[in-house]
Write a protein that holds these residues in place. Structure first.
Motif, PDB file in Angstrom:
ATOM      1  N   MET A 225       0.864  -1.185   0.000  1.00 17.16           N
ATOM      2  CA  MET A 225       0.000   0.000   0.000  1.00 17.16           C
ATOM      3  C   MET A 225       0.893   1.224   0.000  1.00 17.16           C
ATOM      4  SD  MET A 225       0.653  -0.237   3.448  1.00 17.16           S
ATOM      5  CE  MET A 225      -0.270  -1.422   4.377  1.00 17.16           C
ATOM      6  N   SER A 226       0.324   2.353  -0.442  1.00 13.86           N
ATOM      7  CA  SER A 226       1.174   3.519  -0.663  1.00 13.86           C
ATOM      8  C   SER A 226       1.224   4.476   0.512  1.00 13.86           C
ATOM      9  CB  SER A 226       0.699   4.271  -1.911  1.00 13.86           C
ATOM     10  OG  SER A 226      -0.652   4.643  -1.748  1.00 13.86           O
ATOM     11  N   ALA A 227       0.165   4.552   1.313  1.00 13.14           N
ATOM     12  CA  ALA A 227       0.109   5.634   2.298  1.00 13.14           C
ATOM     13  C   ALA A 227      -0.177   5.159   3.712  1.00 13.14           C
ATOM     14  CB  ALA A 227      -0.923   6.678   1.874  1.00 13.14           C
ATOM     15  N   GLY A 228       0.268   3.959   4.034  1.00 15.54           N
ATOM     16  CA  GLY A 228       0.165   3.526   5.416  1.00 15.54           C
ATOM     17  C   GLY A 228      -1.162   2.902   5.780  1.00 15.54           C
ATOM     18  N   SER A 229      -1.161   2.247   6.937  1.00 16.46           N
ATOM     19  CA  SER A 229      -2.331   1.528   7.414  1.00 16.46           C
ATOM     20  C   SER A 229      -2.213   1.448   8.924  1.00 16.46           C
ATOM     21  CB  SER A 229      -2.357   0.121   6.828  1.00 16.46           C
ATOM     22  OG  SER A 229      -1.271  -0.616   7.351  1.00 16.46           O
ATOM     23  N   ARG A 233       0.831   2.687  11.521  1.00 13.91           N
ATOM     24  CA  ARG A 233       0.562   3.708  12.539  1.00 13.91           C
ATOM     25  C   ARG A 233       0.751   3.185  13.960  1.00 13.91           C
ATOM     26  NH1 ARG A 233      -3.739   4.812   8.860  1.00 13.91           N
ATOM     27  NH2 ARG A 233      -5.107   3.413  10.004  1.00 13.91           N
TER      28      ARG A 233
ATOM     29  N   ALA B  48      -4.310  12.863  -0.565  1.00 13.44           N
ATOM     30  CA  ALA B  48      -2.888  12.562  -0.674  1.00 13.44           C
ATOM     31  C   ALA B  48      -2.511  11.312   0.112  1.00 13.44           C
ATOM     32  CB  ALA B  48      -2.068  13.747  -0.190  1.00 13.44           C
ATOM     33  N   ASN B  49      -3.153  11.093   1.247  1.00 11.99           N
ATOM     34  CA  ASN B  49      -2.775   9.956   2.084  1.00 11.99           C
ATOM     35  C   ASN B  49      -3.940   9.000   2.317  1.00 11.99           C
ATOM     36  OD1 ASN B  49       0.070  10.426   2.818  1.00 11.99           O
ATOM     37  ND2 ASN B  49      -0.773  12.356   3.611  1.00 11.99           N
ATOM     38  N   PRO B  50      -4.323   8.269   1.291  1.00 19.26           N
ATOM     39  CA  PRO B  50      -5.454   7.353   1.451  1.00 19.26           C
ATOM     40  C   PRO B  50      -5.094   6.208   2.390  1.00 19.26           C
ATOM     41  CG  PRO B  50      -4.368   6.965  -0.640  1.00 19.26           C
ATOM     42  CD  PRO B  50      -3.706   8.158  -0.029  1.00 19.26           C
ATOM     43  N   THR B  51      -6.016   5.834   3.237  1.00 17.96           N
ATOM     44  CA  THR B  51      -5.777   4.694   4.121  1.00 17.96           C
ATOM     45  C   THR B  51      -7.109   4.009   4.371  1.00 17.96           C
ATOM     46  OG1 THR B  51      -4.775   3.974   6.194  1.00 17.96           O
ATOM     47  CG2 THR B  51      -6.020   6.031   6.271  1.00 17.96           C
TER      48      THR B  51
END
Lengths: 309, 217
Positions: A225-229, A233, B48-51
């Motif tokens: 995945m590109s933006a964390g999970s 976190r 910008a920061n999809p989660t």
């Protein structure tokens, strides 16, 4: 792990309250001359700390209204056991505080003895929540239990000494200063041993065992995945190595060295008004200590989340 | 603690044929966000920061050195451990392992969102849903595999149905004649992080190195 402030505040504040109650209970059992006003004030202080800690622990929950459910699994879960022991301890302290106001003469040895037993049990439950997770190697050790107990005792003893000093119980404060000094040194020693152990730990899990590929060179190219999970976190503290070093310095200096030094010079005759300063320094130091306890825990799941792409 | 069940449903993932297309990821998300396990939160989906909450991820690794470099696509979801460390730590009993088929599930109505189970999973298989504030995880599509309204050949987890290369096998690992048991037995199925004694039910089939054409060794 990413340290949660709710848990940091809960464990440090409740730990100090437990230490304060143990100090008070031991003083009562030894028959030390305690003024009723001092005992009343110390019990109120402990109760307020415990309630603040309890409130803070609720902030950790995603669904706080369902918190009552967490007593169910006491047979297997240390968290469940803690959830049972904490209110029991608060109830005993409240009973202790209330009994003289209600004109009750509760049998003296039993209330302090029960309070001591529950305080120790609570330290054990709290620490075992962490120590029982076998694959977080920084936590899975008896030192976790020893440190939670010793740091709680030391901070509670220092708090009791300070309360005695500010409520004009100088003889009692003078009596407690050497014990607070010894406990602070003991806690410092065992926490330092734990820090040294953590520094030397060799992780049992490797990327090779995590994905089961025995290649000597193995790197992650994408975590998927590109933006964390939640995984990125919850389990990474995100602080720089320099920041972690500063927290460790704060731990040694504020939690232990400054209070120990101030207690030592009071032991040699310096005035007791240094006690609030020692307590204040230790309060900040305790937050640093607990933050590092969580931040240093290296969760094996982190092996799977090293590279975005 | 480690009770051996008569039936244990599981996935077996063939690392030889996974091409890293993420079809299992999206089909899992689609089925589970619409079904009994959902909805699965998506935050900042177009920002910008999809989660968001996912039960299944495909990761990519590179092994060895040139010219023998291998790219390994590695799907990861809950392994439905036979000795799941996430279950005994749960203070409410929301986390449980079904005796009937070994699936590890979360009762979303009992979960208090304390995250302790996620700390107690070495694989990072659990994700807290940020909107519902309860712990979520792979259900092996428990609301699909027993659904008698579906044709029998469709009673499989969504990820297995979606995989275009057949890299995902599904079945009972306690039945010695099942497709998954045969695959594990005959093709060297292995567990992730065996060092922690969690006895994952899901297994992976190791890659077989195919010599290049004309390579005599």
């Amino acid at each position: 792990m990413n340290p949660a402030w709710s848990v940091i505040v809960f464990t440090t504040v409740a730990g100090a309250a437990q230490g304060l109650i143990v100090t008070l209970a031991v003083a009562v059992l030894l028959g030390l001359p305690l003024s009723a006003g001092f005992v009343d004030g110390a019990l109120i202080c402990a109760l307020m700390l415990l309630l603040a800690g309890l409130g803070s622990s609720f902030l950790h929950l995603g669904r706080p209204l369902r918190a009552w459910r967490s007593v169910a699994m006491w047979r297997t879960s240390w968290l469940s056991r803690e959830v049972i022991v904490l209110p029991a301890f608060i109830a005993v302290v409240a009973m202790w505080w209330l009994s003289p106001h209600l004109g009750l003469r509760l049998a003296t040895p039993w209330l302090p003895l029960t309070a001591i037993a529950l305080a120790v049990l609570l330290w054990y439950c709290t620490a075992m929540i962490y120590a029982c997770i076998r694959f977080i190697q920084e936590w899975a050790h008896a030192l976790t239990v020893i440190n939670y107990t010793l740091i709680g005792l030391a901070s509670g003893l220092l708090l009791a000494t300070t309360l005695a000093a500010v409520s004009n119980q100088s003889p009692l404060a003078r009596l407690l200063v050497p014990w607070a000094f010894v406990l602070t040194l003991l806690a410092w020693t065992s926490r330092t041993i734990a820090l040294r152990r953590n520094a030397r730990l060799k992780p049992k899990s490797t990327l090779q065992s995590a994905i089961g590929v025995r290649a000597p060179r193995l790197t992650q190219k994408s975590m998927g995945m590109s933006a964390g999970s939640f995984n990125t976190r919850e389990f990474f503290h995100g602080a720089s190595a320099a920041a972690v070093r500063h927290v460790r310095l704060a731990l040694h200096a504020l939690c232990f060295a400054v209070p120990a030094a101030l207690l030592l010079i009071m032991l040699l005759g310096a005035p007791l008004y240094l006690l609030p300063l020692a307590t204040l320094a230790q309060a900040v130091g305790l937050l640093a200590e607990r933050w590092l306890f969580f931040a240093q825990a290296n969760h094996p799941q982190n092996l799977y989340y090293q590279t975005v792409s | 603690m480690s009770e051996t069940l008569a039936k244990q449903l599981a996935l077996v993932i063939d690392l030889n044929v996974c091409v890293g297309c993420h079809a299992c990821v999206t089909s899992c998300k689609q089925w589970n966000t619409s079904g009994a396990a959902g909805p699965l939160a998506d935050e900042n989906a177009y920002d910008a920061n999809p989660t968001g909450t996912f039960f299944n991820r495909v990761q990519t690794y590179e092994a060895d050195t040139f010219p023998n470099t291998q790219t390994i696509h590695f799907p990861k979801s809950c392994l439905h451990c036979e000795d799941p460390p996430c279950v005994p730590v749960c203070p409410t009993g929301a986390s449980y392992k079904r005796k009937a088929d070994g699936i590890v599930l979360v009762d979303y109505d009992k979960c208090i969102g304390c995250k302790y189970c996620s700390w107690a999973c070495p694989y990072g298989a659990r994700e807290l849903d940020e909107e519902r504030q309860v712990m979520t995880k792979c259900t092996l599509c428990v609301d699909r595999i027993y659904d008698e309204l579906l044709p029998p050949q469709d009673r499989k987890p969504a990820c297995v149905m979606a995989c275009p290369t057949g890299a995902r096998l599904f079945g009972d690992v306690k039945d010695p004649d099942s497709e998954v048991s045969v695959a594990i037995r005959e093709r060297g199925g292995y567990s992730l992080m065996p060092e922690w004694g969690t006895r994952p039910a899901n297994q992976y089939l190791p890659r077989k190195i195919t010599p290049a054409f004309g390579d005599s060794t």
